[in-house]
Design an enzyme around this catalytic site. Structure first.
Site, PDB file in Angstrom:
ATOM      1  N   HIS A  57       0.594  -1.350   0.137  1.00  0.00           N
ATOM      2  CA  HIS A  57       0.237   0.060   0.083  1.00  0.00           C
ATOM      3  C   HIS A  57       0.852   1.197  -0.277  1.00  0.00           C
ATOM      4  O   HIS A  57       0.260   2.306  -0.436  1.00  0.00           O
ATOM      5  CB  HIS A  57      -1.106  -0.030   1.005  1.00  0.00           C
ATOM      6  CG  HIS A  57      -2.071  -1.066   1.015  1.00  0.00           C
ATOM      7  ND1 HIS A  57      -2.293  -2.472   1.303  1.00  0.00           N
ATOM      8  CD2 HIS A  57      -3.146  -0.787  -0.099  1.00  0.00           C
ATOM      9  CE1 HIS A  57      -3.125  -2.792   1.011  1.00  0.00           C
ATOM     10  NE2 HIS A  57      -3.829  -2.239  -0.002  1.00  0.00           N
ATOM     11  N   CYS A  61      -8.673  -2.541 -13.003  1.00  0.00           N
ATOM     12  CA  CYS A  61      -8.082  -1.432 -12.194  1.00  0.00           C
ATOM     13  C   CYS A  61      -6.986  -1.884 -11.305  1.00  0.00           C
ATOM     14  O   CYS A  61      -6.529  -0.979 -10.386  1.00  0.00           O
ATOM     15  CB  CYS A  61      -9.401  -0.979 -11.311  1.00  0.00           C
ATOM     16  SG  CYS A  61     -10.033  -2.042 -10.006  1.00  0.00           S
TER      17      CYS A  61
HETATM   18  C1  PEP Z   1      -6.635  -5.151  -6.815  1.00  0.00           C
HETATM   19  O1  PEP Z   1      -6.873  -5.879  -6.207  1.00  0.00           O
HETATM   20  O2  PEP Z   1      -6.284  -5.273  -7.997  1.00  0.00           O
HETATM   21  C2  PEP Z   1      -7.382  -3.808  -6.504  1.00  0.00           C
HETATM   22  C3  PEP Z   1      -7.358  -2.817  -7.751  1.00  0.00           C
HETATM   23  O3  PEP Z   1      -7.580  -3.344  -5.152  1.00  0.00           O
HETATM   24  P1  PEP Z   1      -6.462  -3.144  -4.153  1.00  0.00           P
HETATM   25  O4  PEP Z   1      -5.202  -3.069  -4.772  1.00  0.00           O
HETATM   26  O5  PEP Z   1      -6.729  -2.154  -3.491  1.00  0.00           O
HETATM   27  O6  PEP Z   1      -6.639  -4.481  -3.279  1.00  0.00           O
END
Ligand code: PEP
Ligand code: MG
Length: 755
Positions: A367, A680
């Site tokens: 993150h 995404c």
């Molecule tokens: C994913 O898992 O690809 C996503 C877009 O969500 P996050 O990265 O926030 O888990």
């Protein structure tokens, strides 16, 4: 064997006097070697300093031929001295000449000496030189003598680090400490950053090494250990006070070490030998660091890291210095260096001063990586040992494209990178020119490019990049930064601010995706064996519908009079989506009943990121207004490889046949149902991966703002039909290749497609 002049305490007292004398660096070193030799009743005492070229140069000696000073040089790994430097461990021999590594330098006249004791001169886990004593008679040096020599080595380390020895070095930059080093890590955010190192957790520099009053130092040490234990216990008990990135397991491990009798005994011994409490901690920590650098077993490395962490806490406790860098006073052109950090910690820094970020442990999908990309800071992760190799203020270049980190780069590398940075700035200008150009392939297929966001600071990028909408708004980032769970009205204000900032463009909010590593500091932590497979995201939302209802209500209110798109994370089956949908519709009805202005249109989507959904694709596509593929999680679960676990996260390639086939099925299901499918995850923002996605049928991608230009440039150069045929031919082969990356790269290179 007791030493003649009263043991280590007396030696330290004398050394303190020598350190305070206003003499030249050479004279001081000469006095030190005489003092040690007489205190330890040794005929020889010599200091070797490790140079930038890895040679170990004799800097001072008592007993060996003085003409050899600054002339005799051992090469790395050569002789006993080289061995000590290499292993960073003391060597205690009663018959040196029998050791297989013994090598004789005629100019020193050392053939007449038999016993040999050498210790490394260490600083921050790096070897800066070697300190040696030798005797004619065969003897084994005592533990006490080894410790005395190690303490003296710390004084010499300080003389090297403070720059005092520079005046007698042959060339101004000739120490190992000045050596240029390149660390290869994993690229996390594109860009090239040139600047100066700021340590996120600054190392405490211990200046006062020798105690004035030993009893007082013992008391200080005991008091600091006790205070530190209490503070760790408190942190463990109240997860809410834990800083971002401070994980419970690490603290638990640190707590065990803090109560380890062996560790405390070693500290006491060091203080009793005449060191200040701080110097004692550093001595014990130096040993641990040196071991850490040579350790290849990842489990042991982690444990030694914990021990290192503990020593750091104790040093901060003793000196009262802050445990994290002073955010206010970081220089312009700062390159932030950290073992790891949470997203909130990164956001505390002034973005305008940050040129780069280097993490020892954080990987591309972590993150903090997502926040670094949102901020557009050149970032490299998984940079082994970087916190040990860099000193605060060192010149550092971060290459977020190749993953190289250049520490103390030589002038030609600096020039080359300066040029690279200028070129990149020019390329950015080119991307900026593409802002209003539609993303259409050479054969006329238009691709919708959206932007990922999670913070209000991200939103202006929407207009700068020309993205069509915010395709993924990660609401949890704001929650992770808040001091407590945001109330309904606070959430309303945030979503309203997002709507105001995007103006007439759409935004797709994702409901809270917490759990696993996305910890809300103010929520009680629950112990889970496998948090990534645990109680998280929509599972929490459905089990605690109050939270989900409050969030949806805030979103719907904020959207009054305009369209709103909401999607749910980690949907594992159709029933979960239906349950979430019911809650959203109830909230919509509630809003209308209470006379609030409702949104003009509410669209509800499901994230496809749990593999079970791959076998309910038609059903979910029929029920959702749109689908959004979370490839970060989908790939992690498909390969059973934790995206944040640096030991496995790079093991499997997203550009592999299994991942391609899964993604193809999702795109096809969306097409059959006439629903938009957006991808995404991070792969959508990488031009080569994006090329593969287009070839699989994706026509909508959402990515971090800095990726939009490069992906658009790729789209403008590609003939989609040709790419589709090529990828289909690769997928038709059942050759078991673990990755299609090279094939796709060749395809792009042959056609001048920028990837
Ligand atoms: C994913 O898992 O690809 C996503 C877009 O969500 P996050 O990265 O926030 O888990
Ligand atoms: Mg996800």
């Amino acid at each position: 064997m007791r030493s003649a002049l009263g043991g280590p305490r007396l030696l330290l007292r004398r050394l303190r006097e020598v350190m305070a004398e206003p003499v030249s660096a050479q004279a001081r070193l000469d006095k030190i070697v005489v003092l040690i030799a007489s205190n330890m009743v040794a005929e020889v005492c010599s200091v070797y300093v490790l140079r930038a070229d890895q040679g170990l140069e004799l800097y001072a000696t008592e007993g060996l031929n003085r003409e050899a000073v600054h002339l005799t040089t051992m090469h790395a790994g050569e002789g006993l001295v080289g061995l000590i430097a290499k292993n960073a461990e003391p060597l205690n021999l009663s018959e040196a000449q029998e050791h297989p590594s013994f090598s004789y330098k005629p100019e020193t006249g050392e053939e007449i000496y038999h016993s040999f004791l050498g210790v490394p001169i260490l600083r921050g886990g790096n070897t800066l030189g070697v300190l040696v004593v030798q005797n004619r008679v065969r003897r084994i040096y005592s533990e006490e003598e080894i410790e005395a020599l190690q303490t003296t080595a710390m004084l010499v380390a300080e003389m090297i680090a403070s720059g005092e020895l520079r005046s007698i070095a042959k060339t101004p930059e000739s120490f190992a400490l000045d050596r240029p080093v390149v660390v290869k890590g994993a690229p996390m955010c594109e860009g090239v950053g040139l600047g100066y190192a700021v340590l996120h957790e600054p190392r405490v520099v211990v200046k006062q090494l020798i105690a004035e009053d030993i009893a007082a130092e013992v008391q200080r040490l005991d008091a600091a250990i006790e205070a530190m234990r209490v503070s760790i216990d408190e942190l463990v008990a109240h997860g809410d006070r834990m800083g971002a990135g401070e994980h419970r397991e690490v603290l638990e491990a640190v707590r065990i070490f803090a109560n380890d009798r062996g560790w405390v005994r070693r500290l006491h011994e060091a203080v009793l030998s005449g060191l200040t409490a701080e110097a004692a901690v550093e001595r014990v920590q130096n040993d641990a660091r040196a071991k850490l650098q040579r350790q290849t077993d990842p489990y042991l490395r982690d444990r030694l890291h914990d021990l290192d962490d503990l020593a750091n806490r104790l040093l901060h406790q003793l000196t009262g210095q802050s445990y994290v860098a002073d955010r206010e006073s970081i220089p312009e052109n700062a390159i932030l260096i950290a073992r790891n950090m949470g997203p909130a910690a990164l956001l505390d820094y002034d973005r305008s001063r940050l040129r780069g970020l280097v993490l020892e442990e954080g990987g591309p999908a972590s993150h903090v990586g997502i926040v670094a990309r949102a901020l557009g800071v050149a970032t490299v992760g998984l940079a082994a040992n970087v916190t040990d190799l860099v000193e605060a203020g060192d010149a550092v270049i971060v290459d977020g494209v190749t993953g190289d980190v250049h520490i103390r780069p030589p002038p030609d590398v600096q020039t080359a990178y300066g040029e690279k940075a200028r070129l990149r700035a020019r390329r950015m200008e080119q991307y900026a020119k593409l802002r209003d150009v539609a993303a259409v392939t050479k054969d006329g297929v238009e691709i919708a490019l959206h932007m990922n966001a999670g913070l209000i600071v991200d939103v202006p990028h929407l207009h700068e990049t020309g993205a069509r909408s915010i395709g993924l708004f990660r609401t949890e980032l704001q929650f992770m930064l808040a001091p407590r769970f945001p109330r309904m009205n606070e959430q309303f204000l945030l979503y309203k601010a997002v709507f105001d900032a995007v103006q007439d463009r759409p935004v797709t909010f994702r409901t809270l995706d917490i759990g696993s590593d996305k910890i809300l500091p103010y929520m009680a932590t629950i112990d889970e064996e496998n948090p990534a497979l645990g109680w998280r995201a929509i599972r929490i939302g459905l089990d605690r519908p109050g939270l989900l209802r409050m969030q949806i209500r805030a979103m719907l209110k904020a959207a009054g009079g305009r369209d709103v798109r909401i999607m749910f994370p980690m949907i594992a089956n159709v029933a979960e989506f239906e349950a979430a949908k019911t809650i959203a519709h109830r909230e919509l009805a509630h809003l209308e009943r209470h006379g609030h202005r409702p949104p003009t249109n509410m669209q509800l989507g499901a994230m496809v990121e749990v593999p079970s959904l791959l076998w309910e694709l038609d059903a979910i596509a029929a029920r959702a207004d749109f689908l959004s593929v979370g490839s970060n999680d989908l790939v992690q679960y498909m390969y059973a490889a934790d995206r944040d676990n640096t030991r496995v996260s790079k093991r499997y390639d997203t550009l592999s046949t299994p991942v391609m086939r899964a993604l193809e099925r999702i795109a096809a299901a969306g097409k059959r149902a006439g629903k938009t499918v957006t991808l995404c995850g991070e792969m959508g923002g990488r031009p080569l991966e994006a090329l593969a996605l287009l070839a699989l049928g994706y026509r909508s991608l959402s990515m971090s703002p800095s990726s939009i230009g490069p992906v658009k440039a790729m789209i403008l150069a590609v003939n989609l039909e040709e790419a589709e045929v090529f990828l289909a031919s690769l997928l038709a082969k059942e050759d078991g290749a673990p990755s299609l990356r090279e094939n796709l790269r060749e395809f792009a290179a042959a056609r001048d497609i920028p990837v």
